[in-house]
Structures are given as C-alpha cells and as structure tokens.
Design an enzyme around this catalytic site. Structure first.
Site, PDB file in Angstrom:
ATOM      1  N   ASP A 117       1.025  -0.938   0.394  1.00  0.00           N
ATOM      2  CA  ASP A 117       0.175   0.255   0.301  1.00  0.00           C
ATOM      3  C   ASP A 117       0.542   1.618  -0.333  1.00  0.00           C
ATOM      4  OD1 ASP A 117      -2.278   1.521   0.167  1.00  0.00           O
ATOM      5  OD2 ASP A 117      -1.577   2.199   2.720  1.00  0.00           O
ATOM      6  N   THR A 130      -3.443   4.910  -4.394  1.00  0.00           N
ATOM      7  CA  THR A 130      -1.926   5.328  -3.612  1.00  0.00           C
ATOM      8  C   THR A 130      -0.803   5.377  -4.318  1.00  0.00           C
ATOM      9  OG1 THR A 130      -1.723   4.079  -1.675  1.00  0.00           O
ATOM     10  CG2 THR A 130      -3.360   5.886  -0.735  1.00  0.00           C
ATOM     11  N   THR A 131      -0.458   4.084  -4.525  1.00  0.00           N
ATOM     12  CA  THR A 131       0.458   3.743  -5.804  1.00  0.00           C
ATOM     13  C   THR A 131       0.577   4.431  -6.708  1.00  0.00           C
ATOM     14  OG1 THR A 131       0.199   1.564  -4.136  1.00  0.00           O
ATOM     15  CG2 THR A 131       1.595   1.489  -6.150  1.00  0.00           C
ATOM     16  N   ASP A 160      -8.658   0.443   2.126  1.00  0.00           N
ATOM     17  CA  ASP A 160      -9.813   0.157   0.701  1.00  0.00           C
ATOM     18  C   ASP A 160     -10.525  -0.289   0.278  1.00  0.00           C
ATOM     19  OD1 ASP A 160      -6.284   1.497   1.466  1.00  0.00           O
ATOM     20  OD2 ASP A 160      -5.806   0.498  -0.431  1.00  0.00           O
TER      21      ASP A 160
END
Length: 536
Positions: free
Chosen positions: A69, A102-103, A400
């Site tokens: 994550d 988020t990545t 998530d």
C-alpha cells in the site's frame, strides 16, 4: 537572510551561518528536486498492480511491516528530503480523500517529473511547463468523464460494488480471498450507509483482528466485537435479550479530592470501614439490578470484592472497555453512556438480542460478541490471519475496499482499470496538443507520454515486455476506438477490461491526475534551495 549592496550598487544576499549551509539555484535546484521525487516514485513503481511486489520495512524498535500500500510504505519510510516529503503527503492526501490509488498517484507524479526534466533541459521555462501540464490535466479529466460508465446497484443487487472492490483487493497480499473480503466490505458499508443521502460513516465500521485461524475465517458481525471477556470466570457466557448498562463511573467507593489519612486503631473500626464499603458496593449493584440491567459494561475496573458481589447477585459484567468501543456499543444497542450511578434509568439501557463470549483455539483468548442489536447500524469486520503482519495488512486492504465502496455509493461512476483509462486519456491529450499554440504544446505532449507511465509499470511488473505491450494496446485502442482496452496483467488472454471486470472509481482516477499535477507544478516552481549542509 539579509540584502546588501557592494560599492557599485550591485545587490548580494548575506546568509546567517553561511558556511554551514548549501545553496542550489535555477536549473540545478530543479534537477535536484526532480531527482529526489523520482527516486521516491521509483521505489513504489514496482508495487503497482496485481503482480506488484511487496516492501518490507523495519522500524527503529524492530517492528516489521510488509505492505504494498503506497501510503503505508511512504509513512514508514521516514523520508528526510523535503521534496520526498511532498510525495509522502501526496500519497497521504489521496489516502484521506479516496482511500485507494495511493501507489498510482506517486507513479504518475514521478512520470510527469521525468518528462518535465527533458523539457527543462531543452530550455523551456518551468512556468510554461506547469501551465501546459495544467491544460493537459483538464483535458484528461474531461475525457475520463466521457469514457466513464455509471452502474445501478441496490441493497439486493450488490454484485457491481463487489466487483469494483475485488479490483482494489487484487493488488494486495489477500488477493486469493478477494471475493470473500470484497463481499464483506460491501455488506459492511451498506449496513451503515444512508442510501437516500448517499452518505457513509466509516467510523461505525469497526475492524478487529485476531492472530490465528485462516484468512477465510474472516467474518462480518452485525454488532460489536470487543476484545474482552466476562470479569469473573463463573459468570454466564451467553445472555439473551440483554439489557446493557454502559457505565463510565468506577465500581469503587468515592475518594475525597483532598489528601486524607484514616487512623484505624481497633478491629471494630476496621470492620465498620469494611461494612461501609460493602454497603456502598451493594447499593451500586442493587441500583443496576433495579433498573433492569442484565449486563454491565464498565470503562473502569473494579476490585475483587465488587466482582465477587456482582457474580453472587447474578449480574454479569465486563471491565476496562475503551472509550471508542463504549461509543460504538452505545450506538449499536441504542443505550446511553452513564457517567454517575444516580443517573441510571431504564430508558438509558442498551438492548441486544445475544451477548456471547467466544473462545479461540487452544489459547485462553476470548472475545465478547454483542449481536442482534436494537440499532444494526454499527458492524464489526473480524479478521483472522496466520501472523500479526498478515492481520495488519488485511486491515489496510479492507480499509481500501471500504473506501472504494463508500466512493461508489457517493458517485456510482466507474472507469475501466488495467491502465486502459490512462491510455485513453494519453491518446486524447496527444490529439488535443495539435490545437494548442505556443510552447505549452510541448508540455501537453509530455503529459500524454507521462500518462503512459502507469500502464508501462503494470506491464513491467507483470513480466511482460513493457514497450511492446503498451504500443500494441495503444494501437488497438486507436484502431477499434475502444477505451476499455488495457494491460492483461493476469494473462486472461483478453485486453478488454470490461470482460475481465476490472473497474476503478471515476472520482479516484480524477483525483489521481489532479493531485499529481498539483504537486508537480509545486516542485517545478522551486528554483532556489537553501539547506543546512548536514542534510545536503
């Protein structure tokens, strides 16, 4: 810092403790900043997609975290460089606002900076590059809205929501159980959602974990799970139609506010003191019994005498329950938190169908399940896993998935994943570049090239030839005018993400492009960096 002039009237800057500082200006400063941001993005690049690798991070006190994550990795990395910290904040803001992607947002920002560096070397001014990126971001976001689809779902037809959550979970360690976990996440969100107002309060969903068992043992409890057991081993382990007194006052005699000392010089006085304490406990327990309570949940502890008395009077009790859990129990059972015994009334009691104690495995670990509550709008996702790291990573993955389900209830528009949205936007931006006059045209084309960074990283992480795969899919998209074609990461032998059921939320994808562009603009506008030399 001070401004001074030499004898010819030329200005120069005097820095305080100048010999201890280093200074970079102009193109040198911009290149150093871009290099710092690119190195952070490069770390996360290999974690993107369903075949992305995990990172193992060890903290100063020896705690090990294994995760892919983006927000978690960057939080734990403790980045020293100030530009690197901007990338950490970029990932964090995507996590707070959307919860997923988020990545991808950091990889996109890294690709934009890589393209910007080439333009700066050609002599294009950074402000013109930033303005070109701004125009290109608007074109890309408008195109996302055009290629998006909205789907209908209801409390009975949850399959579209489950499939979108499965896309999110497919890039995590838990992807072998993604169908089960996605269904649990969607059911939990729908249990606490207000579908009329399109609002979801995720605080009502408690995520609890316990080491042991299999990942498949993860369950959704329509109620609250508390990591406590009954205060006395002989108290009943199952209570039906429970009426719960939720107390924040301790089961003990009142203590004077001032310092005090009692002199006891005879057994009679000691007995009298003991009797007074016992009478006080008696009154407390009787008060709870009189209002009709069949279970007491207390924020504080109580000593053995009170515990023994509660057991003898047939009043089960739970002690040392945290404040957040007390609030959730109060919401779920419809009870009121009572700060003083004098205020305890039958109306303030919470109600639950079953309160039971459950033990796990061969250990003495026990947990309390409060189910069939009066108000079912508080639920618990109870996670099992082979190790502490597995349970923690599952918690992050579930978070998530919960965020994705919440976003879809707020706005039920989706785009297709697998890099298809980025490729479609790249084609649209490239086509729009021809109509833009001036130097910004170069920046808009660079933006289109940067958008290809995400599908290229997906192909690379899946063990495919990145350039060959990307060019083949891009050519196919242009030829067939089909914006659903992406990278076939799972080797299903079709590039159509619609067939593969790979969805992403529209607001999540828009936010990624807008946030990445904003951070890149900020980094490009920095042209003078003064740092203490120990950090240089």
């Amino acid at each position: 810092m001070a401004l001074a002039f030499d004898e010819y009237g030329r200005p120069f800057i005097i820095l305080r403790e100048q010999e201890q500082k280093t200074r970079a200006k102009g193109l040198e400063a911009q290149k150093a900043n871009i290099m710092a941001a690119k190195s952070v993005a490069r770390i996360l690049r290999t974690s993107l997609g369903p075949k992305g690798m995990d990172k193992m991070l060890q903290s100063g006190d020896g705690d090990v975290t294994i995760s892919n994550d983006g927000a978690t990795i960057l939080e734990q990395m403790e980045v020293e460089n100030q530009i690197g910290k901007l990338m950490v904040e970029l990932s964090r803001s995507q996590d707070y606002e959307i919860g997923d992607g988020t990545t991808g947002v950091v990889v996109t920002a890294g690709a934009l900076l890589e393209q910007a560096e080439i333009l700066l070397e050609r002599g294009i001014h950074p402000i013109r590059v930033a303005e070109g990126y701004e125009q290109a971001a608007r074109i890309a976001v408008d195109h996302l809205s055009k290629i998006s689809h909205s789907f209908e779902f209801s409390s009975t037809n949850i399959q579209p929501l489950v499939q979108t959550c499965m896309t999110t979970l497919s890039s995590k360690i838990v992807n072998r159980c993604k169908a089960l976990l996605a269904e649990i996440a969607v059911k939990a969100v729908l249990a606490v959602a207000d579908l009329e107002r399109k609002d979801v309060n995720l605080d009502l969903i408690k995520v609890e974990g316990k080491v042991g068992g299999k990942l498949e043992d993860t369950e959704l409890v329509y109620g609250i799970v508390v990591d406590k057991d009954m205060s006395h081993p002989q108290m009943p382990k199952r209570i039906e139609d429970a009426k719960i007194a939720i107390l924040t006052c301790p089961f003990e005699p009142p203590k004077p506010k001032t310092k005090h000392k009692i002199d006891i010089d005879s057994t009679e006085k000691f007995e009298a003191l003991r009797e007074a304490e016992k009478k006080y406990f008696d009154e407390m327990v009787q008060k709870c019994k009189d209002v009709g309570a069949t279970l007491v949940i207390c924020q504080w502890g109580f000593d053995d005498e009170a515990n023994h008395l509660l057991m003898h009077r047939g009043l089960p009790a739970v002690r040392w329950v945290g404040g957040v859990e007390l609030e959730l129990i109060a919401i779920a059972t419809g009870g009121r938190i009572v700060p003083r015994f004098q205020e305890l009334t039958p109306e303030k009691l919470g109600r639950a169908g079953i309160v039971r104690e459950k033990s796990f495995g061969t250990t003495k670990d026990r947990m309390l399940y409060i189910e069939q509550c009066a108000n079912s709008r508080a639920v618990t996702i109870f996670i099992r896993g082979a190790s502490k790291m597995m349970v923690e990573e599952t918690k992050r993955s579930i978070h998530d998935a919960l965020c994705v389900a919440r976003n879809l209830i707020r706005d039920n528009s989706i785009v297709y994943g697998g890099g298809s949205a980025e490729i479609a936007c790249s084609i649209a931006v490239e086509a729009a570049a021809d109509r833009i006059p001036g130097v910004e045209q170069y920046a808009v084309r660079a933006f289109a090239d940067a958008l290809d960074g995400v599908p290229m990283a997906l192909a690379e992480n899946s063990g495919l030839q990145p350039i060959d795969t990307l060019t083949a899919v891009k050519a196919q998209q242009i030829k067939e005018k089909n914006p659903h074609l992406g990278i076939d990461c799972n080797d299903v032998k079709t590039n159509d993400m619609k067939e593969q059921n790979v969805f992403e939320t529209l607001i999540g994808k828009k936010q990624q492009i807008l946030l990445a562009t904003q951070v890149v603009k900020m980094i490009l506008k920095i042209d003078d960096v003064i740092t203490p030399s120990q950090y240089s």
